[in-house]
Motif scaffolding. Structure first.
Motif, PDB file in Angstrom:
ATOM      1  N   GLU A   1      13.466 -27.786 100.316  1.00  0.00           N
ATOM      2  CA  GLU A   1      14.504 -28.709 100.741  1.00  0.00           C
ATOM      3  C   GLU A   1      15.779 -27.985 100.701  1.00  0.00           C
ATOM      4  OE1 GLU A   1      16.394 -31.995  98.095  1.00  0.00           O
ATOM      5  OE2 GLU A   1      14.295 -32.266  98.284  1.00  0.00           O
ATOM      6  N   ALA A   2      16.196 -28.211 101.749  1.00  0.00           N
ATOM      7  CA  ALA A   2      17.743 -27.426 101.973  1.00  0.00           C
ATOM      8  C   ALA A   2      18.743 -27.980 100.996  1.00  0.00           C
ATOM      9  CB  ALA A   2      18.043 -27.201 103.084  1.00  0.00           C
ATOM     10  N   THR A   3      19.613 -27.368 100.315  1.00  0.00           N
ATOM     11  CA  THR A   3      20.807 -27.610  99.629  1.00  0.00           C
ATOM     12  C   THR A   3      21.687 -28.279 100.770  1.00  0.00           C
ATOM     13  OG1 THR A   3      20.557 -25.742  97.983  1.00  0.00           O
ATOM     14  CG2 THR A   3      22.585 -26.862  97.996  1.00  0.00           C
ATOM     15  N   ASP A   4      22.616 -29.309 100.224  1.00  0.00           N
ATOM     16  CA  ASP A   4      23.551 -29.933 100.888  1.00  0.00           C
ATOM     17  C   ASP A   4      24.295 -28.848 101.603  1.00  0.00           C
ATOM     18  OD1 ASP A   4      25.060 -32.586 101.502  1.00  0.00           O
ATOM     19  OD2 ASP A   4      26.590 -31.156 100.580  1.00  0.00           O
ATOM     20  N   ALA A   5      24.369 -29.265 103.004  1.00  0.00           N
ATOM     21  CA  ALA A   5      25.092 -27.934 103.754  1.00  0.00           C
ATOM     22  C   ALA A   5      26.462 -28.152 103.553  1.00  0.00           C
ATOM     23  CB  ALA A   5      24.774 -28.442 105.396  1.00  0.00           C
ATOM     24  N   GLY A   6      27.114 -29.308 103.339  1.00  0.00           N
ATOM     25  CA  GLY A   6      28.651 -29.318 102.818  1.00  0.00           C
ATOM     26  C   GLY A   6      28.981 -28.590 101.723  1.00  0.00           C
ATOM     27  N   ALA A   7      28.199 -28.718 100.640  1.00  0.00           N
ATOM     28  CA  ALA A   7      28.582 -27.770  99.480  1.00  0.00           C
ATOM     29  C   ALA A   7      28.384 -26.195  99.717  1.00  0.00           C
ATOM     30  CB  ALA A   7      27.346 -28.470  98.605  1.00  0.00           C
ATOM     31  N   VAL A   8      27.352 -26.033 100.454  1.00  0.00           N
ATOM     32  CA  VAL A   8      26.932 -24.458 100.649  1.00  0.00           C
ATOM     33  C   VAL A   8      28.611 -24.026 101.464  1.00  0.00           C
ATOM     34  CG1 VAL A   8      25.808 -22.872 101.971  1.00  0.00           C
ATOM     35  CG2 VAL A   8      24.701 -24.512 100.596  1.00  0.00           C
TER      36      VAL A   8
END
Length: 626
Positions: free
Chosen positions: A103-110
């Protein structure tokens, strides 16, 4: 004062000592998540173990997601500025855990995290923060390489084979890391060699032959808890490196994973270390003893036995330290050092002044506390560096920052040695002279002393002259010299903040939503007040008082108004502390602690302990309050 004493006494364990509580750490949590993810990704673990680790990885990810600062970066604690080391480690943890969680980490946070890292100078910014010290730069790059964020060629090779030489020779073989980082040297050096391209023959043959012998060193250094130094980051770097090189099932890795699993906090985070039980117990007992009405009722046989039991009786496997020292905790991952050892000696001697029976000394007791103090002093005398100062762990390791002699440790060691004035030792007097000379030589031009293990995040240099100067002055004897003492006192008086306190900075006001101009911390203010009060009775004044035999009566920097300035600073600082207690700010700790490799932490008991000690000192001098 009764309120502070009551709160501090209420923090004791059933055995009568103190545990304290270290802040949760984004850096520790990130390294733990990476280590567990690397172990799961290896495919070597049983299904049940993988499932348990995945649950903890998910908890750690959730906690990290809530810790991102408004600027996109991450700080070591929830009250810390963003820094490049922690931000990179969180990025690596997210990348590694994405691979095993699915499950990918939130793209905005990254994206916001990557933006902060780019603005901070990326890898150049990381190297700038740590300079020539590879102790933390190489592990961070290794973590990133394991996560696939940088190629292995960006990771420097570490000479893991050097670990097989006798410990007594470590300081002579040019280790590129500090003394406490040998486990990381071995594990990270090996994964770079095995996964990162190795090197050419014939040296590759030598290095390959050193893998198993150096693994035995790694195993011999690992405590029964599984955690090297009881520290999550150091243990996690070892675990992730061994897991990434196909040894997730190795005994060292398994023990390290056990430590990581057991040390996770209920909220899904990890602290920087398990606890500082011995250190905060020494601080708490000496703080309580400052109260002139203290009757030492808290000083019990159980407490003394516990403190005595923390002293090492055998050569330490981690640093090779001789018996006789104390570490920061009673747990097996602790290592004897030159701050906790003086703290324990001073605490035991202070208790013995009113309860001599607790000190022991008779043949019916197999290990009386008097002998423990004697052995502790011998241990300190053997640790003193050639420059006259005291290092933290090992004598002679002076090339890298956290192995050098330090002012606060030196002053603390000198005070502990002075606790046993009747003890016959040919080393004692020369050691004291050399230690005092070191302190005089290392006083800054403005009169301050800089500490090693404490800082101020709002100062550009991240140092903490208020802490360092206060600790030196509290521990100092008049033999330090009139001018040195007066310059130190002058520094504290001149650097008192407009709000009446000391230290801190804009981040204090922003965190607590304080009025404009309020920037001081409870910890630094209490330390400064205690230091100033400790010299109040020794400064001759312009008020017609009679000088005593220990008064400072001369000095080229003497100013007759010093006593008035001193009193004014003490009173305004005391008022600030009393107001802080009334508003319960002493119950909220601030990150002044500097852990290994410039990692910030706060300890819940620091503001309470330091304030108790400061106001107890003030009460000893009731003439101040008239």
């Amino acid at each position: 004062m009764d309120r502070l004493r009551g709160e501090l006494l209420a923090q004791r364990t059933e055995e009568g000592h103190w545990l304290g509580e270290l802040s949760a750490s984004a850096l520790s949590t990130a390294t733990a998540v990476s280590a567990m993810s690397a172990a799961v990704r290896s495919g070597e673990l049983p299904d049940a173990e993988q499932a348990a680790l995945l649950k903890q990885i998910q908890c750690g990810r959730s906690w990290l997601a809530a810790q991102q600062n408004d600027d996109g970066g991450f700080g070591d604690t929830d009250r810390s500025h963003s820094n490049i080391a922690t931000s990179y480690l969180v990025l690596a943890a997210w990348a590694l855990s994405d691979q095993v969680i699915g499950e990918a980490t939130d793209a905005g946070a990254v994206a916001r995290l990557k933006g902060w890292i780019e603005a901070a100078g990326e890898l150049d910014g990381l190297r700038e923060r740590y300079g020539k010290d590879k102790t933390f730069v190489v592990p961070i790059l290794t973590n990133m390489a394991i996560a696939g964020l940088v190629p292995w060629k960006r990771v420097s090779a570490l000479p893991f084979e050097a670990a097989v030489v006798p410990q007594s020779l470590y300081r002579f073989v040019g280790m590129p890391v500090v003394s406490y980082a040998i486990p990381a040297l071995v594990a990270i050096g090996q994964v770079k060699f095995l996964e990162g391209g190795g090197c050419l023959p014939p040296w590759s043959l030598v290095r390959r032959a050193a893998i198993e012998p150096s693994m035995k060193v790694l195993q011999s250094m690992q405590p029964s808890s599984g955690g090297y130094l009881e520290a999550t980051p150091l243990t996690a770097f070892v675990v992730m490196s061994l897991s990434a090189s196909g040894r997730a099932s190795h005994e060292v890795t398994q023990n390290g994973l056990r430590f990581l699993r057991e040390s996770m906090l209920p909220d899904g985070s990890w602290p920087i270390d398990t606890n500082l039980a011995n250190w905060v117990t020494s601080l708490a007992t000496t703080a309580l003893a400052m109260d002139p009405e203290d009757d030492r009722s808290w000083s019990t046989e159980a407490l003394v036995q516990w403190q005595r039991g923390c002293q090492y009786q055998e050569r330490h496997p981690f640093t090779g330290a001789a018996p006789g020292g104390w570490g920061w905790t009673d747990l097996t991952g602790s290592v004897p050092d030159a701050d906790d050892t003086p703290g324990a000696i001073i605490s035991l001697r202070m208790q013995a002044t009113t309860k001599p029976s607790l000190l022991g000394g008779d043949d019916s007791q197999p290990w009386p506390a008097s002998q423990a103090c004697d052995r502790g002093v011998d241990w300190l005398l053997g640790l003193q560096n050639r420059d006259g100062g005291w290092p933290t762990f090992c004598r002679g390791w002076g090339k890298l920052p956290f192995d050098r002699s330090s002012n606060d440790l030196t002053a603390h060691a000198l005070r502990a040695i002075a606790c046993l004035p009747q003890r016959d030792s040919a080393k004692r007097e020369p050691a004291i002279r050399r230690g005092l000379k070191f302190l005089r030589k290392n006083q800054q031009s403005d009169g301050s002393w800089l500490p090693l293990w404490f800082g101020n995040q709002d100062r550009a240099e991240e140092d903490n002259p208020v802490y360092g100067t206060s600790r030196v002055l509290v521990d100092a004897s008049p033999e330090l010299g009139h001018d040195a003492i007066l310059r130190g006192l002058g520094y504290l008086i001149e650097n008192q903040n407009g709000d009446g306190g000391w230290g801190g900075g804009p981040s204090v006001r922003e965190t607590f939503a304080l009025p404009e101009g309020s920037i001081s911390t409870v910890e630094e203010t209490a330390l400064a007040v205690e230091a100033l009060v400790s010299w109040w009775a020794r400064i001759p004044g312009d008020e017609g008082g009679q000088a005593g035999p220990n008064d400072i009566l001369s000095g080229s920097l003497w100013d007759p108004s010093m006593r008035s300035s001193l009193r004014a600073a003490i009173l305004s600082g005391t008022r600030w502390l009393i107001d802080a207690v009334q508003h319960e700010r002493h119950q909220v700790a601030w990150p002044i602690g500097f852990y290994f490799a410039k990692l910030w932490y706060y300890e819940r008991l620091y503001p309470l302990v330091f304030t108790t000690a400061a106001l107890g000192r003030v009460m000893q001098r009731d003439e101040l309050l008239r």
